[in-house]
Scaffold this active site. Sequence first.
Site, PDB file in Angstrom:
ATOM      1  N   HIS A 299       0.822  -1.207   0.000  1.00  0.00           N
ATOM      2  CA  HIS A 299       0.000   0.000   0.000  1.00  0.00           C
ATOM      3  C   HIS A 299       0.855   1.257   0.000  1.00  0.00           C
ATOM      4  CE1 HIS A 299      -3.528  -2.438   1.720  1.00  0.00           C
ATOM      5  NE2 HIS A 299      -3.801  -2.092   0.491  1.00  0.00           N
ATOM      6  N   ARG A 406     -10.794   1.194 -15.114  1.00  0.00           N
ATOM      7  CA  ARG A 406     -10.760  -0.276 -15.065  1.00  0.00           C
ATOM      8  C   ARG A 406     -10.782  -0.658 -13.585  1.00  0.00           C
ATOM      9  NH1 ARG A 406      -6.588   0.546 -19.369  1.00  0.00           N
ATOM     10  NH2 ARG A 406      -7.134  -0.774 -21.146  1.00  0.00           N
ATOM     11  N   ARG A 442     -16.002   0.950 -15.541  1.00  0.00           N
ATOM     12  CA  ARG A 442     -16.303  -0.351 -16.149  1.00  0.00           C
ATOM     13  C   ARG A 442     -16.442  -1.406 -15.064  1.00  0.00           C
ATOM     14  NH1 ARG A 442     -12.040  -2.805 -20.281  1.00  0.00           N
ATOM     15  NH2 ARG A 442     -10.962  -3.401 -18.381  1.00  0.00           N
ATOM     16  N   GLU A 540     -16.083  -4.814 -27.901  1.00  0.00           N
ATOM     17  CA  GLU A 540     -14.851  -5.604 -27.972  1.00  0.00           C
ATOM     18  C   GLU A 540     -15.052  -6.833 -28.853  1.00  0.00           C
ATOM     19  OE1 GLU A 540     -12.733  -5.054 -23.691  1.00  0.00           O
ATOM     20  OE2 GLU A 540     -14.781  -5.768 -23.667  1.00  0.00           O
ATOM     21  N   ASN A 563      -8.305  -2.747 -28.141  1.00  0.00           N
ATOM     22  CA  ASN A 563      -7.339  -3.815 -27.832  1.00  0.00           C
ATOM     23  C   ASN A 563      -7.968  -5.183 -28.079  1.00  0.00           C
ATOM     24  OD1 ASN A 563      -6.028  -1.615 -26.841  1.00  0.00           O
ATOM     25  ND2 ASN A 563      -6.314  -2.127 -24.696  1.00  0.00           N
ATOM     26  N   ASP A 564      -9.153  -5.376 -27.520  1.00  0.00           N
ATOM     27  CA  ASP A 564      -9.805  -6.669 -27.685  1.00  0.00           C
ATOM     28  C   ASP A 564     -10.515  -6.778 -29.026  1.00  0.00           C
ATOM     29  OD1 ASP A 564      -9.226  -8.359 -25.513  1.00  0.00           O
ATOM     30  OD2 ASP A 564     -10.319  -6.985 -24.214  1.00  0.00           O
ATOM     31  N   ARG A 574      -3.971 -11.481 -28.473  1.00  0.00           N
ATOM     32  CA  ARG A 574      -3.160 -10.268 -28.401  1.00  0.00           C
ATOM     33  C   ARG A 574      -1.822 -10.467 -27.697  1.00  0.00           C
ATOM     34  NH1 ARG A 574      -7.219  -6.515 -24.576  1.00  0.00           N
ATOM     35  NH2 ARG A 574      -5.688  -5.978 -23.021  1.00  0.00           N
ATOM     36  N   CYS A 611     -11.653   3.605 -26.251  1.00  0.00           N
ATOM     37  CA  CYS A 611     -10.786   3.665 -25.063  1.00  0.00           C
ATOM     38  C   CYS A 611      -9.647   2.647 -25.083  1.00  0.00           C
ATOM     39  CB  CYS A 611     -11.619   3.491 -23.796  1.00  0.00           C
ATOM     40  SG  CYS A 611     -12.405   1.881 -23.669  1.00  0.00           S
TER      41      CYS A 611
HETATM   42  C1  PEP Z   1      -9.779  -2.859 -24.761  1.00  0.00           C
HETATM   43  O1  PEP Z   1      -9.994  -4.062 -24.922  1.00  0.00           O
HETATM   44  O2  PEP Z   1      -9.473  -2.081 -25.689  1.00  0.00           O
HETATM   45  C2  PEP Z   1      -9.882  -2.271 -23.428  1.00  0.00           C
HETATM   46  C3  PEP Z   1      -9.808  -0.978 -23.232  1.00  0.00           C
HETATM   47  O3  PEP Z   1      -9.989  -3.157 -22.392  1.00  0.00           O
HETATM   48  P1  PEP Z   1      -8.731  -3.869 -21.702  1.00  0.00           P
HETATM   49  O4  PEP Z   1      -7.480  -3.368 -22.355  1.00  0.00           O
HETATM   50  O5  PEP Z   1      -8.830  -3.521 -20.269  1.00  0.00           O
HETATM   51  O6  PEP Z   1      -9.032  -5.304 -22.004  1.00  0.00           O
HETATM   52 MG    MG Z   2     -10.754  -5.218 -23.295  1.00  0.00          MG
END
Ligand code: PEP
Ligand code: MG
Length: 829
Positions: A299, A406, A442, A540, A563-564, A574, A611
């Site tokens: 912490h 997140r 989220r 996603e 990203n997903d 990925r 995002c």
């Molecule tokens: C994504 O998938 O783009 C995203 C923002 O979620 P994470 O990277 O937390 O999976």
């Molecule tokens: Mg994601």
Amino acid sequence: MLKIHFTCPLPNGLHARPASALEQRVNAFGAHVQIVNLRNERQADARSVLAMIGTDILYQDPCELVITGDDEAAAFQALQQFITQEFASCDESMPPSQNEIDTPLPVFLAQTTAEILRGNGVSGGLALGVAMYSGTPDLYQLAEREVATTPEVQRDALQAALQQVRMQLRDALHHAQGEAATVLQAHINLLEDDLFERALLSERPARNALAALAQALDELSAPLRESRSSYLQQRVLDIQDLGLRLATHLCEQPLMPETVLRQDTIVISPTPITPGQFLALRGPHLKGVVMGAGGETSHTVILARSFGIPLLSVEPAEITRIRSNEPLMLDTRYGVVVLAPDAQALRWYQLEEEKRQRQHLRLQPLIQRPGVTQDGESVAILANIALAAEAEAAFAAGAEGIGLFRTEMLFCERAAPPDEEEQYQAYRHVLQQAKGRKVVIRTLDIGGDKPCDYLNMPPEENPFLGWRGIRLYPAFNAVFTTQVRALLRASATGPLHIMAPMVTTLEEIKWLREQFQQTEAQLRAEGIATGIWSLGIMAEVPSVLYLLEKAAAYIDFVSIGSNDLTQYFLACDRGNPQVRHLYNYFDPSFLQLLTEMTARAQRAGIAISLCGEMGGDPSALALLLGAGLRQLSMSVSRIAAAKAHLSSLTLASGEQKLAQALASDGAQAVMMALKQQVTAAAKPVVDPALILLDRPVADKAEVIKVLTDNLEVEQRVISGPEVESAIWQREAIFSTALGFAIALPHCKSAAVSHSSVSLMRLTKPLAWNDEVDVSLIIMLTVSEQEKGDHMKIFSRLARKLMHAEFRQQLLDRALPQDVAELLAQEIAG
Ligand code: PEP
Ligand code: MG
């Protein structure tokens, strides 16, 4: 009742690490699980690591797990598998920690002759201050100063101390915010743990209550120290912290003289310092902390990061080289502390500070403005955060809102999920910081690459295509509903956007809405207030594209998780290096998907944003603008650069780049075209800001550092230290002194984003190498993408410098603007 009989396979017995693994498995079930050591008949609840360690299970001891409850059959099966297949391997040795100890220092700093210590910079920053040891008092020694008492008196005193500390902590929690509140809550939980209380109050052969406390603390922390789990290691610090709080109620004399920092101080502690000690030291004079390795995930580190205090973790044996009261220069970005810094190290500090201030000043006007293109199109730039404490820094860095909080960090690396109150405090903190600006939180995204041990999810063949995100919620309904309650309660603080990850079908969307509505009704029935909230989903999974129209009745917004979405659309994991070449958000088909997703959402009346990492990638910005996106959320560190880049774009150029990209053959072609455009749209090679006239500098190293720092401030390099190092590599091959008291240092490097010619005119000559003094330095830094120009500019300049008249003009011209014009003319030929 079901029983699993086994022989302990662990050479070191059942210590904290395997006990914690067992506890995490047990926590996934409602059934009661008791572990029994058949050798000595000691038993313990398998939900308490501390209790299990107390059963003294040794290698080859016969043992039993006794399982009772509704889901005993499922628990039996999972635990049977765990005991036979995994339990023995819970005892493997700890992996070596990653560190920066071997990373080379920047050239300028490496020239210090002062003594240095290397370590891990766990909270990044730069500091100058005087060393002050903060020790943890030895409770056994202190106990000797106090009078001896009977066990009854000891027990009463400990019980009273326990009460007082509980009250104090609850009171403090009332006034605390953010991470400080989270830490206090964790301490209260620990204090209320049965085992903690039992250890504290059990009768012992001790001189007095303080000695009994010291013994109890040792007993509680010993098994945790060796743990591989960072969660359990953190608990040692927390136990010590509580111990110190209790001790203050057991001592006649003050435990430690109160430390008030009267000068800029770097606190040194051979043992990791506790969160309580850290908070007690915090103030304008606390500039940094050097502490013994072992608390990297504590912490304390989270607090240090959120308060911007640099923190270096060093091998404890090394720390003793630091003498009390000696001046120190700490640069945790490079994992170094300089003891009694010499002129070179002090100059490093000064130059780095100057650079930081110039960068701050330069970006400040832009940072606090909303994101807007050159032609006035608004694109809101928001921040991705993972901890509530990051919100403040995000807004200070120019975030127009929080586009993605997140929440996994709140849930992971611990033995049990956070309760409703802890979550509520975290969400409320972010909303308070936002002061009405947009906040998107989220819901939990566990599974795939984000494990969470206590959920005890079975191994999967294809975790990314498996049990992840929203798909987990029905099975872990209690965990999910707790989060929903905390979110809805937090919405009373300010308008809240809530979204769910990994949504694939309309049924899931409907189910999600229902859960929120039902929970809100439940809260109302309990008389608990909720506020304004809206519901959204992450895009996603590609199927979302075709759901938008139908989903419009149930959701208000959608956020593209590039990203997903990239991995699911292009069907490549990925994290798998074999298919990395396919995982690319510049793939024209993927760009087509983004464009259509944006258009369809807008047609359906659903607000859309993005995002994923792509949002913070400067070369993708024009394409996202062209695709119609007007809200992007990114890492805090990318915000300033994104706003700066945005201000150089126009809507028409974005649309044109997107059209070109969509027509391209593949991702590589798109990237190549974008890169060329970036360099084509680049800054001129010569600029008055790169001309530093009549500047006093100490030596050659300072010239090169000042010039590369200037390139960093002017945003012409990706990494200043890398460019500095590339310049020195050239110098090592041959001296670049040209004659006529002029030097021409140069490099071609991938760390250069914009090729530049910098010039420095000195007030008095300095040695460039053994034989030659120089008073004019012209530095060429050329980007990797540039073909051939490097040598062309170099040789044209070198030729030109042969002319006395040109040299004289360079020395005579009064203003940077005039010198820049002259250079530009000559380079253009
Ligand atoms: C994504 O998938 O783009 C995203 C923002 O979620 P994470 O990277 O937390 O999976
Ligand atoms: Mg994601």
